[in-house]
Design a protein around this motif. Structure first.
Motif, PDB file in Angstrom:
ATOM      1  N   GLU A  88      10.010   3.699   0.334  1.00 53.15           N
ATOM      2  CA  GLU A  88       9.084   2.778  -0.332  1.00 53.15           C
ATOM      3  C   GLU A  88       9.508   2.499  -1.772  1.00 53.15           C
ATOM      4  O   GLU A  88       9.475   1.359  -2.227  1.00 53.15           O
ATOM      5  CB  GLU A  88       7.668   3.367  -0.361  1.00 53.15           C
ATOM      6  N   LEU A  89       9.879   3.553  -2.484  1.00 52.44           N
ATOM      7  CA  LEU A  89      10.279   3.396  -3.875  1.00 52.44           C
ATOM      8  C   LEU A  89      11.570   2.588  -3.987  1.00 52.44           C
ATOM      9  O   LEU A  89      11.704   1.725  -4.859  1.00 52.44           O
ATOM     10  CB  LEU A  89      10.428   4.764  -4.539  1.00 52.44           C
TER      11      LEU A  89
ATOM     12  N   ASP B 264       1.179   5.113 -11.785  1.00 53.62           N
ATOM     13  CA  ASP B 264      -0.074   4.396 -11.528  1.00 53.62           C
ATOM     14  C   ASP B 264      -0.840   4.945 -10.336  1.00 53.62           C
ATOM     15  O   ASP B 264      -2.068   4.901 -10.310  1.00 53.62           O
ATOM     16  CB  ASP B 264       0.204   2.904 -11.302  1.00 53.62           C
ATOM     17  N   GLU B 265      -0.116   5.447  -9.330  1.00 52.21           N
ATOM     18  CA  GLU B 265      -0.758   5.958  -8.115  1.00 52.21           C
ATOM     19  C   GLU B 265      -0.189   7.327  -7.745  1.00 52.21           C
ATOM     20  O   GLU B 265       0.475   7.472  -6.720  1.00 52.21           O
ATOM     21  CB  GLU B 265      -0.537   4.990  -6.953  1.00 52.21           C
TER      22      GLU B 265
ATOM     23  N   THR C  36       6.829   3.507 -12.655  1.00 52.34           N
ATOM     24  CA  THR C  36       5.519   2.906 -12.918  1.00 52.34           C
ATOM     25  C   THR C  36       4.600   3.075 -11.707  1.00 52.34           C
ATOM     26  O   THR C  36       3.417   3.415 -11.856  1.00 52.34           O
ATOM     27  CB  THR C  36       5.667   1.424 -13.278  1.00 52.34           C
ATOM     28  N   LEU C  37       5.138   2.865 -10.526  1.00 51.92           N
ATOM     29  CA  LEU C  37       4.327   3.036  -9.311  1.00 51.92           C
ATOM     30  C   LEU C  37       3.835   4.473  -9.171  1.00 51.92           C
ATOM     31  O   LEU C  37       2.660   4.709  -8.879  1.00 51.92           O
ATOM     32  CB  LEU C  37       5.135   2.639  -8.072  1.00 51.92           C
TER      33      LEU C  37
ATOM     34  N   ARG D  78      10.392   0.304 -12.138  1.00 51.11           N
ATOM     35  CA  ARG D  78       9.317  -0.041 -11.193  1.00 51.11           C
ATOM     36  C   ARG D  78       8.866   1.197 -10.409  1.00 51.11           C
ATOM     37  O   ARG D  78       7.673   1.424 -10.231  1.00 51.11           O
ATOM     38  CB  ARG D  78       9.805  -1.133 -10.240  1.00 51.11           C
TER      39      ARG D  78
ATOM     40  N   ARG E 188      -0.798   8.849  -4.162  1.00 54.29           N
ATOM     41  CA  ARG E 188      -0.182   8.229  -2.988  1.00 54.29           C
ATOM     42  C   ARG E 188       1.024   9.055  -2.542  1.00 54.29           C
ATOM     43  O   ARG E 188       1.766   9.589  -3.352  1.00 54.29           O
ATOM     44  CB  ARG E 188       0.246   6.807  -3.319  1.00 54.29           C
TER      45      ARG E 188
ATOM     46  N   TRP F 277       4.250   8.872  -1.805  1.00 50.70           N
ATOM     47  CA  TRP F 277       5.394   7.979  -1.954  1.00 50.70           C
ATOM     48  C   TRP F 277       6.602   8.508  -1.199  1.00 50.70           C
ATOM     49  O   TRP F 277       6.947   9.679  -1.299  1.00 50.70           O
ATOM     50  CB  TRP F 277       5.769   7.833  -3.425  1.00 50.70           C
TER      51      TRP F 277
ATOM     52  N   ALA G  49      10.783  -1.037  -3.464  1.00 48.65           N
ATOM     53  CA  ALA G  49      10.128  -1.614  -4.641  1.00 48.65           C
ATOM     54  C   ALA G  49      11.141  -1.936  -5.737  1.00 48.65           C
ATOM     55  O   ALA G  49      10.921  -2.844  -6.542  1.00 48.65           O
ATOM     56  CB  ALA G  49       9.070  -0.653  -5.177  1.00 48.65           C
TER      57      ALA G  49
END
Length: 170
Positions: A89-90, A79-80, A75-76, A72, A83, A85, A93
């Motif tokens: 936050e990671l 995808d972004e 992938t985040l 996850r 951002r 990060w 998630a």
């Protein structure tokens, strides 16, 4: 890995694609190159899926994607990429504590989450430089406040400025 040797008997779903790929390779019909490209991409995806499913990868991004607790986060970031990060936050998630996430990420991926993100951003910048896009636009798309911030990160990862790297790549 630099190479992987997988017996075709371990990849029965690949047989039909290989038959089609070789038929196209030795044929001369219209659209041959487009079909060969897509069949090869499909074959590569199937091979990577097999390696991920059978733990055939010990470290790196694909090993991270095969690790359900890290997939996850990767992938985040993919995808972004622009951002900003944070490890917190990671980790959230991935439903992990910050410390256990950071330790697992480093063990499986071989880099900290921040270093991985910088590497991913620089890879994207390299691709966009080859496409002829302006550095200012690339900096914005990859999460840097300015072209000079991108250039500093680029130099740390690649050992050259974006301009120098592009000249050497051409």
């Amino acid at each position: 890995p630099s190479y992987s040797l997988v017996p075709l008997s371990q990849l029965p779903s690949l047989a039909g694609n290989l038959d089609w790929l070789f038929a196209e390779a030795f044929g001369a019909e219209c659209g041959r190159d487009a079909i060969l490209n897509r069949l090869f991409e499909l074959m590569l995806i199937q091979l990577l899926r097999h390696l991920m499913a059978t733990s055939g990868l010990s470290a790196g991004m694909l090993a991270g994607l095969a690790e359900p607790r890290l997939a996850r986060a990767l992938t985040l970031m993919h995808d972004e990429p622009a951002r900003s990060w944070s490890v917190e936050e990671l980790a959230q998630a991935c439903h992990m504590s910050r410390a256990s996430f950071a330790a697992l990420f480093r063990k499986v991926i071989g880099a900290t989450p921040a270093d991985y993100l910088v590497g991913w951003r620089v890879s994207l910048a390299q691709k966009r430089l080859r496409e002829g896009r302006p550095v200012a636009l690339i900096a914005d798309e990859t999460g840097y406040e300015s072209p000079s911030a991108l250039a500093r990160a680029f130099r740390r990862k690649v050992g050259a400025s974006p301009r120098e790297w592009l000249q050497g790549a051409q």
